[in-house]
Design a protein around this motif. Sequence first.
Motif, PDB file in Angstrom:
ATOM      1  N   PRO A 133       0.741  -0.712  -0.073  1.00  0.00           N
ATOM      2  CA  PRO A 133       0.370  -0.070   0.136  1.00  0.00           C
ATOM      3  C   PRO A 133       0.856   1.593  -0.555  1.00  0.00           C
ATOM      4  CG  PRO A 133      -0.203  -0.980   2.185  1.00  0.00           C
ATOM      5  CD  PRO A 133       1.345  -1.847   1.495  1.00  0.00           C
ATOM      6  N   PHE A 134       2.173   0.951   0.319  1.00  0.00           N
ATOM      7  CA  PHE A 134       2.750   2.662  -0.130  1.00  0.00           C
ATOM      8  C   PHE A 134       3.295   3.047  -1.486  1.00  0.00           C
ATOM      9  CE2 PHE A 134       4.565  -0.316   3.276  1.00  0.00           C
ATOM     10  CZ  PHE A 134       4.133   0.182   4.301  1.00  0.00           C
ATOM     11  N   ALA A 135       3.125   2.754  -2.116  1.00  0.00           N
ATOM     12  CA  ALA A 135       3.030   3.620  -3.696  1.00  0.00           C
ATOM     13  C   ALA A 135       4.930   3.323  -3.389  1.00  0.00           C
ATOM     14  CB  ALA A 135       2.119   4.967  -3.537  1.00  0.00           C
ATOM     15  N   ASN A 136       5.968   3.197  -3.298  1.00  0.00           N
ATOM     16  CA  ASN A 136       6.904   3.295  -3.345  1.00  0.00           C
ATOM     17  C   ASN A 136       7.022   3.190  -4.765  1.00  0.00           C
ATOM     18  OD1 ASN A 136       7.730   3.019  -1.115  1.00  0.00           O
ATOM     19  ND2 ASN A 136       7.464   1.888  -0.257  1.00  0.00           N
ATOM     20  N   THR A 137       8.246   3.810  -5.761  1.00  0.00           N
ATOM     21  CA  THR A 137       8.960   3.323  -6.520  1.00  0.00           C
ATOM     22  C   THR A 137      10.089   2.466  -6.625  1.00  0.00           C
ATOM     23  OG1 THR A 137       9.917   4.933  -6.823  1.00  0.00           O
ATOM     24  CG2 THR A 137       7.915   5.918  -7.860  1.00  0.00           C
ATOM     25  N   VAL A 138       9.689   2.077  -7.905  1.00  0.00           N
ATOM     26  CA  VAL A 138      10.265   0.248  -8.580  1.00  0.00           C
ATOM     27  C   VAL A 138      11.786   1.221  -9.210  1.00  0.00           C
ATOM     28  CG1 VAL A 138      11.247  -1.813  -9.861  1.00  0.00           C
ATOM     29  CG2 VAL A 138       9.286  -0.915  -8.497  1.00  0.00           C
ATOM     30  N   ASN A 139      13.408   0.917  -8.275  1.00  0.00           N
ATOM     31  CA  ASN A 139      14.480   1.695  -8.210  1.00  0.00           C
ATOM     32  C   ASN A 139      15.373   0.589  -9.292  1.00  0.00           C
ATOM     33  OD1 ASN A 139      12.447   3.694  -7.191  1.00  0.00           O
ATOM     34  ND2 ASN A 139      13.803   4.572  -6.204  1.00  0.00           N
ATOM     35  N   LEU A 140      16.412   1.347  -9.844  1.00  0.00           N
ATOM     36  CA  LEU A 140      17.019   0.791 -10.382  1.00  0.00           C
ATOM     37  C   LEU A 140      18.321   1.532  -9.968  1.00  0.00           C
ATOM     38  CD1 LEU A 140      16.317  -0.522 -13.760  1.00  0.00           C
ATOM     39  CD2 LEU A 140      15.682  -2.072 -11.874  1.00  0.00           C
ATOM     40  N   GLN A 141      19.146  -0.006  -9.642  1.00  0.00           N
ATOM     41  CA  GLN A 141      21.004   0.772  -8.834  1.00  0.00           C
ATOM     42  C   GLN A 141      21.793   0.320 -10.154  1.00  0.00           C
ATOM     43  OE1 GLN A 141      19.679   2.051  -4.853  1.00  0.00           O
ATOM     44  NE2 GLN A 141      20.820   3.917  -5.423  1.00  0.00           N
ATOM     45  N   ASP A 142      23.048   0.454  -9.508  1.00  0.00           N
ATOM     46  CA  ASP A 142      23.516  -0.452  -9.896  1.00  0.00           C
ATOM     47  C   ASP A 142      25.098  -0.588  -8.333  1.00  0.00           C
ATOM     48  OD1 ASP A 142      24.011  -0.570 -12.571  1.00  0.00           O
ATOM     49  OD2 ASP A 142      24.876   1.490 -13.148  1.00  0.00           O
ATOM     50  N   PHE A 143      25.406  -1.750  -8.212  1.00  0.00           N
ATOM     51  CA  PHE A 143      26.185  -1.676  -7.539  1.00  0.00           C
ATOM     52  C   PHE A 143      26.907  -2.527  -7.405  1.00  0.00           C
ATOM     53  CE2 PHE A 143      21.837  -1.367  -5.188  1.00  0.00           C
ATOM     54  CZ  PHE A 143      21.678  -0.200  -4.605  1.00  0.00           C
ATOM     55  N   LEU A 176      17.672   5.076 -11.771  1.00  0.00           N
ATOM     56  CA  LEU A 176      16.258   4.917 -12.548  1.00  0.00           C
ATOM     57  C   LEU A 176      14.838   4.474 -12.049  1.00  0.00           C
ATOM     58  CD1 LEU A 176      15.707   5.069 -15.565  1.00  0.00           C
ATOM     59  CD2 LEU A 176      15.761   2.480 -15.976  1.00  0.00           C
ATOM     60  N   VAL A 177      14.412   5.346 -11.983  1.00  0.00           N
ATOM     61  CA  VAL A 177      13.245   5.914 -10.922  1.00  0.00           C
ATOM     62  C   VAL A 177      11.815   5.140 -12.153  1.00  0.00           C
ATOM     63  CG1 VAL A 177      11.439   6.405 -10.002  1.00  0.00           C
ATOM     64  CG2 VAL A 177      14.170   7.057  -9.304  1.00  0.00           C
ATOM     65  N   GLY A 178      10.918   3.765 -11.790  1.00  0.00           N
ATOM     66  CA  GLY A 178      10.477   3.393 -12.388  1.00  0.00           C
ATOM     67  C   GLY A 178       8.576   4.175 -12.048  1.00  0.00           C
ATOM     68  N   GLU A 179       8.183   2.836 -11.836  1.00  0.00           N
ATOM     69  CA  GLU A 179       6.429   3.545 -12.029  1.00  0.00           C
ATOM     70  C   GLU A 179       6.459   2.540 -10.489  1.00  0.00           C
ATOM     71  OE1 GLU A 179       2.960   3.033 -14.281  1.00  0.00           O
ATOM     72  OE2 GLU A 179       4.758   3.051 -15.540  1.00  0.00           O
ATOM     73  N   ASP A 180       5.225   2.634  -9.902  1.00  0.00           N
ATOM     74  CA  ASP A 180       5.285   2.675  -8.303  1.00  0.00           C
ATOM     75  C   ASP A 180       5.516   0.483  -7.925  1.00  0.00           C
ATOM     76  OD1 ASP A 180       1.842   1.045  -8.116  1.00  0.00           O
ATOM     77  OD2 ASP A 180       1.658   2.828  -8.893  1.00  0.00           O
TER      78      ASP A 180
END
Length: 623
Positions: free
Chosen positions: A491-501, A588-592
């Motif tokens: 229910p939090f409406a967090n976005t799906v984020n991509l990152q390099d590690f 890179l930020v995507g949708e929730d």
Amino acid sequence: MPATPASPASSVQRRRRRTNRLLATAAGVLTVGALTAATLPAGAASAGEGKGGTSHGLHKGHDGDKGGKGDKGRYQDVQLLSFNDLHGNLEPPTGSSGRVTHLHEDGTTENIDAGGVEYLATHLREARKGNRYSVTAAGGDMVGASPLISGLFHDEPTIEALNKLDLDVTSVGNHEFDEGVRELARLQNGGCHPTDGCSTDKKFKGADFPYLAANVLNEKTGKPVLKPYWVWKQNGVKVGFIGVTLEATPDIVSAEGVKGLSFKDEVDTINKYAKELQRQGVKSIVALVHEGGFPASSAYNYDCDSPGAGDGVSGPIADIAKNVSPQVDALVTGHTHAAYVCTIPDPAGNPRMVTSAASFGRLYTDTTLTYDRRTGDIARTAVKSANHVVTRDVPKAPDMTRLIDRWNTLAAPIGNRAIGHLSGDIVKDGTESPLGDLIADAQLEYGRTLDPETDLALMNPGGIRASLTYAASAAEGDGVVTYAEGFTVQPFANTVNLQDFTGAQLIQVLKEQVSGPNQASMKILQVSSGLTYTLDLTKTGADRVVTDSIELNGEPIDEAATYRVATNSFLAGGGDGFTTLGEGTGDLVGEDDLTALERYLTANSSASNPLAPPAADRITIVQ
């Protein structure tokens, strides 16, 4: 359990006037043995009808006596009804989230269906009958991480329901800050949402009860963002309530939600305002603490104070309780979603009641505080408390049914839409859970639509709020997953984020699950398909994650290589103590995240080919 149905809301006398609007100032195991019952001072008579000279021993049964009814005499019983961590669960929660465990005298246990505000209202109204001195308080997280019926409307339905429940006061919890302090002030004071506007054709009026936030300060002014305490008064009887949330709130809430705020030590804050209340002549004090403990039993009615291996409560609340000033007479707690009624000695060595009523409206606590009119204080040895199940075998409160129906009608066009099909329950329980695997896989698949080079996904367990159940919750049919059910899970409406590690950073992330702030209470990330490793619980700290066992698609992690990782925005900001996840590059930020789950379920299941529960075999656990 009520023996007779509660009166309809129209016949229930409103016990309060509209609370003055509060203005925000900013846009180890502690085991307690059995205690010997002590009596009231010689010659003191109880104010309760029919109780005359009966002595009151400190007691934590589960058949809680009702408080005194009379107004004369030195001693007056005050009924304190309390609950915590409702999280907007207006409708009966499903699966394990909608059950409690009852411990029978012979040692056997029984699961009981519980919860739902239609039933909570009936139980509370029945409990108040005959108790002229009754106050209702809550321990925070009334809203946030809520099901669709509440969350879709920024939790206005829950505030409306709490008003109808005649809640008198609550502390803030960490989830009250999910949408930031300005939104919390709106829930208190009313008004339309600044972005989404009014949910209905009527202006939202806000809470009838005060939210207390004694240890949450505006960084610029140094003052509490809401009222720190509140005093309940009835015919000369005065009880003060101090409300705090856990100091670590910034670690478990998005950075945006707590921007401009500072969170102070719970004990120091409670002790500060206990002194202030004493100076004002208020000597009976209850602390509402949104921090909790871990009881020795999962049964709501276990004897916390029995001597031996089955007693006690561990966790942060144990240390808080033994350090809070003796001026405080009882602690109503929450956050851990556990159920307990325990006595923990205060700094003076005197027993003091500490309670928690699980979560989601499945229980309420009935505590009797015996007020000494001569001293203005609580006769601590006379305190009695018990947790009671919000059973579903009582009549529903008609006003709550109307409230739920009205908001469900508004939510139905969105909530009833089918997004997937299951062949069985997909539960969130366990160190590695089937639902955790499913969500991680969904985020990996979604991440690859943003960047085909995405290697893996990680999901925080606290972001998974409910299981997906096979049985139909409404008219959708067995096995059907609706948007509303998906919303309840995420229910939090967090976005799906991509990152390099780097590989070294990825290994460090896994070790942060069991070290640093997560050493005492592990936070095991749910991992996508292809990532495997061994978790050795016979070891301590970071050594629990066996470095040589970490593999991706059967190959050891290369510490010098770069990996593209999908997480939600909460983790990407270093939440839950995963500081290394806040150090990624190439964002890179995507949708929730709910959109990612919906797309995965729709693409990978159908009525003729439902999705089976994942095996949850990616983490090998050694115990």
